[in-house]
Design a protein around this motif. Structure first.
Motif, PDB file in Angstrom:
ATOM      1  N   PRO A   1       1.990  -8.250  17.800  1.00 42.25           N
ATOM      2  CA  PRO A   1       2.447  -7.486  16.732  1.00 42.25           C
ATOM      3  C   PRO A   1       3.543  -8.155  16.440  1.00 42.25           C
ATOM      4  CG  PRO A   1       1.683  -5.964  18.426  1.00 42.25           C
ATOM      5  CD  PRO A   1       1.544  -7.069  19.053  1.00 42.25           C
ATOM      6  N   SER A   2       4.771  -8.129  16.987  1.00 47.01           N
ATOM      7  CA  SER A   2       6.341  -8.131  17.163  1.00 47.01           C
ATOM      8  C   SER A   2       6.101  -9.642  16.034  1.00 47.01           C
ATOM      9  CB  SER A   2       6.989  -7.628  18.234  1.00 47.01           C
ATOM     10  OG  SER A   2       6.193  -6.439  17.845  1.00 47.01           O
ATOM     11  N   TRP A   3       5.576 -10.804  16.405  1.00 47.65           N
ATOM     12  CA  TRP A   3       5.808 -11.981  15.735  1.00 47.65           C
ATOM     13  C   TRP A   3       5.876 -11.977  14.924  1.00 47.65           C
ATOM     14  CZ3 TRP A   3       7.764 -15.990  18.389  1.00 47.65           C
ATOM     15  CH2 TRP A   3       7.563 -17.421  17.563  1.00 47.65           C
ATOM     16  N   ASN A   4       6.599 -12.461  13.722  1.00 46.13           N
ATOM     17  CA  ASN A   4       6.454 -11.810  12.743  1.00 46.13           C
ATOM     18  C   ASN A   4       5.942 -13.353  12.419  1.00 46.13           C
ATOM     19  OD1 ASN A   4       7.270 -11.634   9.808  1.00 46.13           O
ATOM     20  ND2 ASN A   4       9.677 -11.144  10.354  1.00 46.13           N
ATOM     21  N   TRP A   5       4.689 -13.230  12.117  1.00 47.24           N
ATOM     22  CA  TRP A   5       3.786 -14.404  11.888  1.00 47.24           C
ATOM     23  C   TRP A   5       4.478 -14.881   9.502  1.00 47.24           C
ATOM     24  CZ3 TRP A   5       1.465 -18.220  13.596  1.00 47.24           C
ATOM     25  CH2 TRP A   5       0.818 -18.043  14.941  1.00 47.24           C
ATOM     26  N   GLU A   6       4.579 -13.715   8.572  1.00 49.16           N
ATOM     27  CA  GLU A   6       5.437 -14.586   7.655  1.00 49.16           C
ATOM     28  C   GLU A   6       6.415 -15.125   7.671  1.00 49.16           C
ATOM     29  OE1 GLU A   6       3.706 -11.635   4.461  1.00 49.16           O
ATOM     30  OE2 GLU A   6       3.077 -10.235   6.062  1.00 49.16           O
ATOM     31  N   HIS A   7       6.964 -14.563   8.206  1.00 49.37           N
ATOM     32  CA  HIS A   7       8.191 -15.347   9.063  1.00 49.37           C
ATOM     33  C   HIS A   7       8.567 -16.679   8.884  1.00 49.37           C
ATOM     34  CE1 HIS A   7      12.694 -15.873   8.816  1.00 49.37           C
ATOM     35  NE2 HIS A   7      12.216 -16.956  10.268  1.00 49.37           N
ATOM     36  N   PHE A   8       7.636 -17.297  10.117  1.00 50.67           N
ATOM     37  CA  PHE A   8       7.685 -18.013  10.860  1.00 50.67           C
ATOM     38  C   PHE A   8       6.563 -18.855   9.485  1.00 50.67           C
ATOM     39  CE2 PHE A   8       5.227 -20.946  13.783  1.00 50.67           C
ATOM     40  CZ  PHE A   8       6.211 -21.147  14.380  1.00 50.67           C
ATOM     41  N   MET A   9       5.433 -18.860   8.877  1.00 53.81           N
ATOM     42  CA  MET A   9       5.240 -19.533   7.944  1.00 53.81           C
ATOM     43  C   MET A   9       5.625 -19.973   6.638  1.00 53.81           C
ATOM     44  SD  MET A   9       2.229 -20.268  10.020  1.00 53.81           S
ATOM     45  CE  MET A   9       1.187 -21.065   8.129  1.00 53.81           C
ATOM     46  N   ARG A  10       6.127 -19.133   6.045  1.00 49.61           N
ATOM     47  CA  ARG A  10       7.896 -19.729   5.816  1.00 49.61           C
ATOM     48  C   ARG A  10       8.834 -20.707   6.037  1.00 49.61           C
ATOM     49  NH1 ARG A  10       8.259 -13.520   4.274  1.00 49.61           N
ATOM     50  NH2 ARG A  10       9.985 -13.674   5.513  1.00 49.61           N
ATOM     51  N   LEU A  11       9.138 -20.452   7.356  1.00 45.96           N
ATOM     52  CA  LEU A  11       9.723 -21.446   7.928  1.00 45.96           C
ATOM     53  C   LEU A  11       9.113 -22.336   8.204  1.00 45.96           C
ATOM     54  CD1 LEU A  11      11.615 -19.490  10.955  1.00 45.96           C
ATOM     55  CD2 LEU A  11      12.726 -20.046   8.406  1.00 45.96           C
ATOM     56  N   LEU A  12       8.165 -22.728   8.327  1.00 39.05           N
ATOM     57  CA  LEU A  12       7.577 -23.436   8.582  1.00 39.05           C
ATOM     58  C   LEU A  12       7.245 -24.517   6.949  1.00 39.05           C
ATOM     59  CD1 LEU A  12       4.148 -22.686  10.913  1.00 39.05           C
ATOM     60  CD2 LEU A  12       6.425 -24.391  10.937  1.00 39.05           C
ATOM     61  N   HIS A  13       7.766 -24.149   5.162  1.00 34.12           N
ATOM     62  CA  HIS A  13       7.341 -24.557   3.953  1.00 34.12           C
ATOM     63  C   HIS A  13       5.797 -24.185   4.222  1.00 34.12           C
ATOM     64  CE1 HIS A  13      11.193 -26.934   5.177  1.00 34.12           C
ATOM     65  NE2 HIS A  13      11.593 -25.721   5.077  1.00 34.12           N
ATOM     66  N   ALA A  14       5.374 -23.065   4.744  1.00 35.34           N
ATOM     67  CA  ALA A  14       3.681 -23.269   3.747  1.00 35.34           C
ATOM     68  C   ALA A  14       3.536 -21.454   4.096  1.00 35.34           C
ATOM     69  CB  ALA A  14       3.153 -23.391   5.207  1.00 35.34           C
ATOM     70  N   PRO A  15       4.346 -20.868   3.033  1.00 33.66           N
ATOM     71  CA  PRO A  15       3.872 -19.301   2.965  1.00 33.66           C
ATOM     72  C   PRO A  15       2.714 -19.182   3.193  1.00 33.66           C
ATOM     73  CG  PRO A  15       5.331 -20.025   0.980  1.00 33.66           C
ATOM     74  CD  PRO A  15       4.486 -21.369   2.432  1.00 33.66           C
TER      75      PRO A  15
ATOM     76  N   ARG B   1       2.268 -35.413  12.353  1.00 29.25           N
ATOM     77  CA  ARG B   1       2.451 -36.160  13.580  1.00 29.25           C
ATOM     78  C   ARG B   1       1.138 -36.555  13.184  1.00 29.25           C
ATOM     79  NH1 ARG B   1       4.093 -37.584  19.888  1.00 29.25           N
ATOM     80  NH2 ARG B   1       2.707 -39.052  20.506  1.00 29.25           N
ATOM     81  N   PHE B   2      -0.285 -34.980  14.220  1.00 25.89           N
ATOM     82  CA  PHE B   2      -0.883 -34.956  13.930  1.00 25.89           C
ATOM     83  C   PHE B   2      -1.982 -34.884  12.875  1.00 25.89           C
ATOM     84  CE2 PHE B   2       0.847 -34.442  18.200  1.00 25.89           C
ATOM     85  CZ  PHE B   2       0.768 -36.056  18.817  1.00 25.89           C
ATOM     86  N   GLY B   3      -1.424 -34.757  11.517  1.00 25.12           N
ATOM     87  CA  GLY B   3      -2.161 -34.359  10.730  1.00 25.12           C
ATOM     88  C   GLY B   3      -2.679 -32.440  10.550  1.00 25.12           C
ATOM     89  N   ILE B   4      -2.187 -32.036  11.047  1.00 25.64           N
ATOM     90  CA  ILE B   4      -2.630 -30.754  11.420  1.00 25.64           C
ATOM     91  C   ILE B   4      -1.827 -29.761  10.239  1.00 25.64           C
ATOM     92  CG2 ILE B   4      -2.153 -28.222  12.666  1.00 25.64           C
ATOM     93  CD1 ILE B   4      -1.626 -30.045  15.229  1.00 25.64           C
ATOM     94  N   PRO B   5      -3.032 -28.468   9.950  1.00 26.98           N
ATOM     95  CA  PRO B   5      -2.709 -28.141   8.602  1.00 26.98           C
ATOM     96  C   PRO B   5      -1.926 -26.817   9.072  1.00 26.98           C
ATOM     97  CG  PRO B   5      -5.272 -28.281   8.386  1.00 26.98           C
ATOM     98  CD  PRO B   5      -4.166 -28.926   9.213  1.00 26.98           C
ATOM     99  N   LEU B   6      -1.123 -26.579   8.455  1.00 29.31           N
ATOM    100  CA  LEU B   6       0.070 -25.782   8.326  1.00 29.31           C
ATOM    101  C   LEU B   6      -0.522 -24.021   7.767  1.00 29.31           C
ATOM    102  CD1 LEU B   6       3.980 -27.665   7.170  1.00 29.31           C
ATOM    103  CD2 LEU B   6       2.445 -26.544   9.865  1.00 29.31           C
ATOM    104  N   ASP B   7      -1.861 -24.000   8.187  1.00 33.91           N
ATOM    105  CA  ASP B   7      -1.952 -22.970   7.453  1.00 33.91           C
ATOM    106  C   ASP B   7      -2.556 -21.685   8.858  1.00 33.91           C
ATOM    107  OD1 ASP B   7      -4.634 -23.684   9.020  1.00 33.91           O
ATOM    108  OD2 ASP B   7      -4.733 -23.942   6.641  1.00 33.91           O
ATOM    109  N   ARG B   8      -3.359 -20.723   8.570  1.00 38.83           N
ATOM    110  CA  ARG B   8      -2.614 -19.215  10.022  1.00 38.83           C
ATOM    111  C   ARG B   8      -4.204 -19.984  10.373  1.00 38.83           C
ATOM    112  NH1 ARG B   8      -2.173 -17.240  12.652  1.00 38.83           N
ATOM    113  NH2 ARG B   8      -2.328 -14.920  12.893  1.00 38.83           N
ATOM    114  N   GLN B   9      -4.875 -20.796  10.118  1.00 40.00           N
ATOM    115  CA  GLN B   9      -6.373 -21.189  11.046  1.00 40.00           C
ATOM    116  C   GLN B   9      -6.154 -21.931  12.074  1.00 40.00           C
ATOM    117  OE1 GLN B   9      -6.187 -20.423   6.986  1.00 40.00           O
ATOM    118  NE2 GLN B   9      -7.205 -18.113   8.417  1.00 40.00           N
ATOM    119  N   HIS B  10      -5.021 -22.564  11.403  1.00 41.92           N
ATOM    120  CA  HIS B  10      -5.152 -24.127  12.305  1.00 41.92           C
ATOM    121  C   HIS B  10      -3.102 -23.656  13.032  1.00 41.92           C
ATOM    122  CE1 HIS B  10      -7.336 -26.055   9.267  1.00 41.92           C
ATOM    123  NE2 HIS B  10      -7.638 -26.335  10.562  1.00 41.92           N
TER     124      HIS B  10
END
Length: 631
Positions: A396-410, A363-372
């Motif tokens: 450190p227990s938030w699984n960022w790699e899994h979460f980014m895969r769920l965002l379709h942006a591994p 909706r807001f054009g936010i890039p799906l990467d770990r900088q945003h």
């Protein structure tokens, strides 16, 4: 993260004072006399005396206090929402707003932000009762008297007196919420009267036994709400969620954010901040509805992924501890505890959050990467004095790699590491990446950690050392460790690089890789590039001249760029940090103009300079585009 102590709910034995108040007799006269002597010094009795003194129906006073504090006294300590005692009498200072979730340090309108009457009910209670403010802060009986006096004054202002019928106190209860929004005030009153109907019982942390017996025949006069002339607010039908999500709207206290019109008014929304609540879901909702604390645009429940939106996305939520970040971001709270080893972060919660983030990013054009898409632990401190105290959730227990895969942006790919000067993405995995961490009582608000304990757990980070050796000291962030030596404390964010973050390779030696980080060269174990993925098509920046580049935590225009009549916000370089000549740091977006916002007029001020957001250390930072060169 919004630090709140959890409540403990226990079975209770009814005190004689409560039984007498409800007309029930189950003990002998001698036992009752002994019980009355105990009750005379109890918090239960303090409620009864205050209700009688100010002609407030006891069920109303008890139910309001229950929703403000669960009847805890907090030992005279101020809550994270700026309130004291069982009645949550507020005393919010400019310093709290400067250093709290508003992150408003340097803003010229701090005094205006702190001026709302709902943030200063302790002073009003002092005037009504004649009690010193110090007693209202630290004496729970005095605090209860102050709350009763406030309620009585609100009833007199709305219905002209103090009626004996509890149902006729609806407007007074709604006003006690401190909200200037119609729906938030009504929702608070509805919860209070639901508790009056059903009753409640609690054993507080200091061992006080309190009960509110059910009153099923009370009929709240909800029509009184119109007498408060509150602002109309968004309704449940105005939620901004994908249709597939169970989403409701419950507005946060208006003092915990600012009404705006993003992005239509020119304020870009360019990032999403991931938090955890450090409390239960219900406690988070309750906290955000109290004036003086923080808020979030959304809160997600752990068990089933239910979502409550609390701030419209067009508005600014005080959620990140940095006003510049608040100005340009959307905050999402997740029920859970950062020190709990990931046990609260359920797959349902991950999947719901990812669906919501994808919707908002599109909706807001936010890039799906770990900088945003960042964690609260990645938000920079807005001033030098505040860097060390910035929050470290979701941890450190938030699984960022899994979460980014769920965002379709591994963030991962084929592991490896390129030559010096290339860029790598940190990708250590999660389950296989077992790290030792120390958890101490102050890291765990559940009370489940009575002493500092070392444990090994799956983690989203790699440790950073001062030399390419497993025996070298951990790097210590300059703002946290003046000696430069870090620790394995779970909350010590300064010695770690997290999954998805990108850095420039500074050196390589055997199984060790060095990166530029926090103005220095740090090392992490990376045999055969097992913890990194080479990154391509990214922009890096370095010093443009022969002097180190200043690093900032906020992005306000220069003072001379503000129109006449508007007081400029101020900022200064973060004293601990710089980019030395020869170092380079990653940015994945073009520099953005400096800006500021004045909610009283809706005016947006845009400066003539631009700043890059860079991955500086575990947190992001800002540098002026004119101070660096990009490649």
């Amino acid at each position: 993260m919004h630090e709140r102590k959890p409540r403990r709910r226990l079975s209770l034995i009814l005190t004689a004072g409560v039984l007498a108040a409800t007309g029930v007799t189950t003990a002998s006269p001698a036992a009752q006399a002994a019980g009355d002597r105990t009750a005379a010094d109890s918090r239960q009795h303090a409620f009864e005396r205050a209700a009688a003194e100010y002609d407030v129906p006891l069920p109303v006073l008890l139910a309001v206090a229950y929703h403000e504090s669960a009847w805890d006294a907090h030992a005279g300590e101020r809550s994270t929402g700026g309130g004291y005692g069982p009645m949550h009498l507020t005393e919010v200072t400019t310093g709290m707003l400067a250093a709290g979730d508003a992150g408003a340090v340097g803003r010229a309108d701090l005094a205006e932000l702190a001026s709302a009457p709902s943030l200063h009910t302790l002073q009003t209670a002092a005037r009504l009762t004649g009690l010193p403010e110090k007693r209202l802060r630290g004496d729970d009986a005095a605090n209860i008297r102050g709350g009763a006096a406030l309620l009585a004054s609100y009833a007199k202002n709305t219905v002209g007196g103090t009626p004996k019928d509890p149902g006729k106190w609806y407007a007074a209860v709604a006003r006690y919420s401190g909200s200037s929004g119609q729906q938030a005030a009504g929702a608070f009153a509805d919860r209070v009267f639901a508790t009056i109907e059903s009753g409640a019982e609690e054993t507080t942390r200091d061992g006080q036994h309190i009960e509110l017996p059910p009153s099923p025949n009370v009929r709240p006069a909800t029509g009184q709400l119109s007498a408060l002339h509150l602002k109309a607010t968004a309704t449940t039908g105005d939620t901004e969620c994908p249709a597939t999500i169970d989403c409701t709207f419950l507005p946060a206290a208006t003092a915990n954010g600012q009404v705006s019109d993003r992005p239509a008014n020119g304020i870009r929304i360019d990032s999403i901040v991931i938090h955890d609540t450090e409390s239960s879901y219900d406690a988070a909702l309750n906290s955000f509805q109290k004036p003086g604390g923080g808020s979030a645009h959304y809160v997600i429940r752990s068990s089933d992924g239910a979502v409550t939106q609390m701030v419209p996305t067009k508005d600014i939520s005080f959620q990140a501890g940095n006003y510049s970040t608040n100005l340009h971001s959307i905050g999402i709270e997740h029920e859970g505890y950062a020190a709990a080893g990931g046990s609260w972060y359920t797959e349902t919660e991950y999947e719901t959050s990812a669906e919501l983030v994808r919707y908002l990013a599109g909706r807001f054009g936010i890039p799906l990467d770990r900088q945003h898409i960042i964690g609260h632990d990645n938000v920079p401190g807005p001033s030098s004095a505040l860097v060390s105290g910035m929050h470290w959730d979701p941890g450190p227990s938030w699984n960022w790699e899994h979460f980014m895969r769920l965002l379709h942006a591994p963030v991962g790919g084929r592991h490896g590491v390129g030559p010096v000067g290339s860029v790598v993405t940190i990708t250590p995995g999660y389950t296989r990446n077992q790290q030792n961490v120390q958890v101490c009582p102050s890291d765990d608000p559940t009370g489940a950690t009575p002493e500092c304990t070392e444990r090994t757990q799956p983690s989203d980070f790699v440790y950073l050392r001062t030399a390419p050796s497993a025996t070298a000291p951990l790097f210590g962030d300059q703002a946290v460790h003046p000696d430069g030596v870090g620790t394995d404390r779970i909350s010590d964010w300064g010695s770690t690089a997290a999954a998805g973050q990108q850095f420039v390779v500074a050196d390589r030696q055997g199984d060790w890789t060095a990166i530029w980080y926090s103005g220095t060269k740090v090392w992490f174990l990376n045999p055969h590039g097992c913890n990194t993925t080479p990154a391509h098509d990214v922009t890096v920046v370095g010093a443009a001249g022969t002097s180190p580049v200043a690093v900032y935590g906020s992005s306000y225009p220069d003072a001379n760029e503000y129109p006449a009549g508007l007081s400029p916000s101020t900022q200064a370089p973060l004293a601990f940090y710089s980019i030395p000549v020869g170092q380079a740091y990653v940015t994945t977006a073009a520099p953005a103009p400096t800006d500021d916002y004045f909610p009283s007029t809706g005016q947006v001020v845009t400066g003539g300079k631009s700043m890059y957001t860079i991955q500086y250390n575990h947190r992001t930072a800002l540098v002026y585009a004119s101070d660096v060169t990009a490649r």
